[in-house]
Design a protein around this motif. Sequence first.
Motif, PDB file in Angstrom:
ATOM      1  N   GLN A   1     -96.788 121.964 -38.876  1.00 44.80           N
ATOM      2  CA  GLN A   1     -98.019 122.747 -38.716  1.00 44.80           C
ATOM      3  C   GLN A   1     -98.351 123.554 -39.972  1.00 44.80           C
ATOM      4  O   GLN A   1     -99.422 124.086 -40.100  1.00 44.80           O
ATOM      5  N   GLN A   2     -97.361 123.653 -40.858  1.00 45.73           N
ATOM      6  CA  GLN A   2     -97.512 124.578 -41.976  1.00 45.73           C
ATOM      7  C   GLN A   2     -98.029 123.865 -43.216  1.00 45.73           C
ATOM      8  O   GLN A   2     -97.675 122.726 -43.483  1.00 45.73           O
ATOM      9  N   GLN A   3     -98.854 124.573 -44.003  1.00 42.44           N
ATOM     10  CA  GLN A   3     -99.264 124.012 -45.291  1.00 42.44           C
ATOM     11  C   GLN A   3     -98.130 124.259 -46.282  1.00 42.44           C
ATOM     12  O   GLN A   3     -97.512 125.315 -46.266  1.00 42.44           O
ATOM     13  N   VAL A   4     -97.866 123.275 -47.142  1.00 45.78           N
ATOM     14  CA  VAL A   4     -96.737 123.391 -48.065  1.00 45.78           C
ATOM     15  C   VAL A   4     -97.209 123.219 -49.515  1.00 45.78           C
ATOM     16  O   VAL A   4     -97.993 122.319 -49.808  1.00 45.78           O
ATOM     17  N   VAL A   5     -96.718 124.093 -50.385  1.00 44.44           N
ATOM     18  CA  VAL A   5     -96.941 123.953 -51.830  1.00 44.44           C
ATOM     19  C   VAL A   5     -95.593 123.576 -52.440  1.00 44.44           C
ATOM     20  O   VAL A   5     -94.606 124.282 -52.260  1.00 44.44           O
TER      21      VAL A   5
ATOM     22  N   ALA B   1     -93.496 133.213 -55.094  1.00 45.72           N
ATOM     23  CA  ALA B   1     -93.534 132.478 -53.816  1.00 45.72           C
ATOM     24  C   ALA B   1     -93.177 133.396 -52.649  1.00 45.72           C
ATOM     25  O   ALA B   1     -93.837 133.385 -51.599  1.00 45.72           O
ATOM     26  N   GLU B   2     -92.151 134.224 -52.825  1.00 44.70           N
ATOM     27  CA  GLU B   2     -91.734 135.150 -51.750  1.00 44.70           C
ATOM     28  C   GLU B   2     -92.869 136.100 -51.379  1.00 44.70           C
ATOM     29  O   GLU B   2     -93.179 136.285 -50.199  1.00 44.70           O
ATOM     30  N   GLU B   3     -93.479 136.714 -52.414  1.00 44.63           N
ATOM     31  CA  GLU B   3     -94.549 137.691 -52.166  1.00 44.63           C
ATOM     32  C   GLU B   3     -95.787 137.008 -51.562  1.00 44.63           C
ATOM     33  O   GLU B   3     -96.434 137.556 -50.678  1.00 44.63           O
ATOM     34  N   PHE B   4     -96.090 135.821 -52.060  1.00 45.58           N
ATOM     35  CA  PHE B   4     -97.258 135.079 -51.570  1.00 45.58           C
ATOM     36  C   PHE B   4     -97.080 134.699 -50.097  1.00 45.58           C
ATOM     37  O   PHE B   4     -97.986 134.861 -49.277  1.00 45.58           O
ATOM     38  N   GLN B   5     -95.871 134.224 -49.757  1.00 42.91           N
ATOM     39  CA  GLN B   5     -95.606 133.830 -48.360  1.00 42.91           C
ATOM     40  C   GLN B   5     -95.710 135.040 -47.434  1.00 42.91           C
ATOM     41  O   GLN B   5     -96.229 134.936 -46.330  1.00 42.91           O
TER      42      GLN B   5
ATOM     43  N   GLN C   1     -96.496 133.905 -43.783  1.00 42.43           N
ATOM     44  CA  GLN C   1     -95.719 132.654 -43.635  1.00 42.43           C
ATOM     45  C   GLN C   1     -96.564 131.465 -43.163  1.00 42.43           C
ATOM     46  O   GLN C   1     -96.005 130.442 -42.744  1.00 42.43           O
ATOM     47  N   SER C   2     -97.886 131.569 -43.230  1.00 46.81           N
ATOM     48  CA  SER C   2     -98.709 130.417 -42.802  1.00 46.81           C
ATOM     49  C   SER C   2     -98.669 129.309 -43.853  1.00 46.81           C
ATOM     50  O   SER C   2     -98.964 128.157 -43.584  1.00 46.81           O
ATOM     51  N   ILE C   3     -98.303 129.681 -45.097  1.00 44.78           N
ATOM     52  CA  ILE C   3     -98.145 128.685 -46.170  1.00 44.78           C
ATOM     53  C   ILE C   3     -96.701 128.753 -46.646  1.00 44.78           C
ATOM     54  O   ILE C   3     -96.156 129.835 -46.869  1.00 44.78           O
ATOM     55  N   LYS C   4     -96.088 127.596 -46.804  1.00 50.86           N
ATOM     56  CA  LYS C   4     -94.693 127.516 -47.250  1.00 50.86           C
ATOM     57  C   LYS C   4     -94.693 127.058 -48.707  1.00 50.86           C
ATOM     58  O   LYS C   4     -95.352 126.081 -49.046  1.00 50.86           O
ATOM     59  N   VAL C   5     -93.971 127.776 -49.569  1.00 49.18           N
ATOM     60  CA  VAL C   5     -93.829 127.350 -50.965  1.00 49.18           C
ATOM     61  C   VAL C   5     -92.371 126.973 -51.195  1.00 49.18           C
ATOM     62  O   VAL C   5     -91.477 127.797 -51.013  1.00 49.18           O
ATOM     63  N   THR C   6     -92.126 125.718 -51.537  1.00 47.16           N
ATOM     64  CA  THR C   6     -90.748 125.290 -51.822  1.00 47.16           C
ATOM     65  C   THR C   6     -90.560 125.230 -53.331  1.00 47.16           C
ATOM     66  O   THR C   6     -91.415 124.691 -54.037  1.00 47.16           O
TER      67      THR C   6
ATOM     68  N   PRO D   1    -106.606 124.002 -50.538  1.00 50.56           N
ATOM     69  CA  PRO D   1    -106.778 125.454 -50.565  1.00 50.56           C
ATOM     70  C   PRO D   1    -105.469 126.205 -50.759  1.00 50.56           C
ATOM     71  O   PRO D   1    -105.418 127.207 -51.470  1.00 50.56           O
ATOM     72  N   GLU D   2    -104.366 125.709 -50.149  1.00 48.11           N
ATOM     73  CA  GLU D   2    -103.094 126.449 -50.251  1.00 48.11           C
ATOM     74  C   GLU D   2    -102.578 126.490 -51.694  1.00 48.11           C
ATOM     75  O   GLU D   2    -102.020 127.491 -52.149  1.00 48.11           O
TER      76      GLU D   2
END
Length: 329
Positions: free
Chosen positions: A22-26, A42-46, A51-56, A263-264
């Motif tokens: 369900q999550q958008q991932v960068v 990434a931590e601050e953005f999430q 937490q609606s967008i996940k940055v790996t 968009p993410e």
Amino acid sequence: MRRISHLAVAASLAAAAPALAQQQVVKVDGSSTVYPITEAVAEEFQKAKKQSIKVTVGISGTGGGFKKFCRGETDISDASRPILKAEMADCAKAGIEYYELPVAFDALTVVINPKNNFIKQLTVAEMKKMWEPAAQGRVTRWNQVNPQWPDQPMKLFGPGADSGSFDYFTEAVVGKSKSSRGDFTASEDDNVLVQGVARDVNGLGYFGFAYYVENKDKLKAVPIVNDKGQAVAPSMEAVEKGTYAPLSRPIFIYVNAKSLGKPEVKEFVEYYMQNGGTLAREVKYVPLPESAYRTALEHVQKGKRGTVFGGMAEVGVTIEELLRREAKH
């Protein structure tokens, strides 16, 4: 200060795969040097996105990151040197266009064990004697580099061949990118290098400044003699002044132009340019002037793709020079 931890991102990601549907991932991968900044952003953005967008954020080295990026597997590539000609060709072949966004300056730091009391400073010539290909199997003791140093075994630790730090250091010290002896302990994980030098009284290694700051109770940074004959220790001030040479360098993120349509990814890149300077300083890199981040965002908005470097691991670019190039881009 923020801890620099190398997370097993891939493993945790695989475990959480169903939840991520369900999550958008960068997806970001690449340089271990740039990792602390990108991870902090990434931590601050999430958090900001609840937490609606996940940055790996992966770490496969600058070269390893570009391989994935030019195959279209990642949205963003962390790079501790500019993209090289061969990588530009790979990206072009795959139809991948990109934006080159400088995010900070790093002082590539040469470290020794704190018990080492004979190395007070290093010249480029001494480092070349240690690291050049001709040294392999032949220059193995400290007194072979400098006769005033002890007859003790020299234990070298450095980034692996996929690392941008390896490319930059070999260009700056040996005079040719990727030209190095092979008989040293190599790792893409800077924490492995930290431990190696910290445990061996005869150890010497090099990596990004943030990893030295994080471990300065276990390591000693070596002042480097610049072209004016001054021995200068790595510091944020010395990088800003341009006196820590030739081992200070710009570091970058590269953004896949097609990914920016998501968009993410667009939101993450905007967040990075708006907050990257503050977070770079927090993880002990030298932030660029605010205008540099604004210029980078304008390039994205105006569609100015490509690189301001000629596909080379250039040495000695100062903050002013970088800004001049970016302004002309």
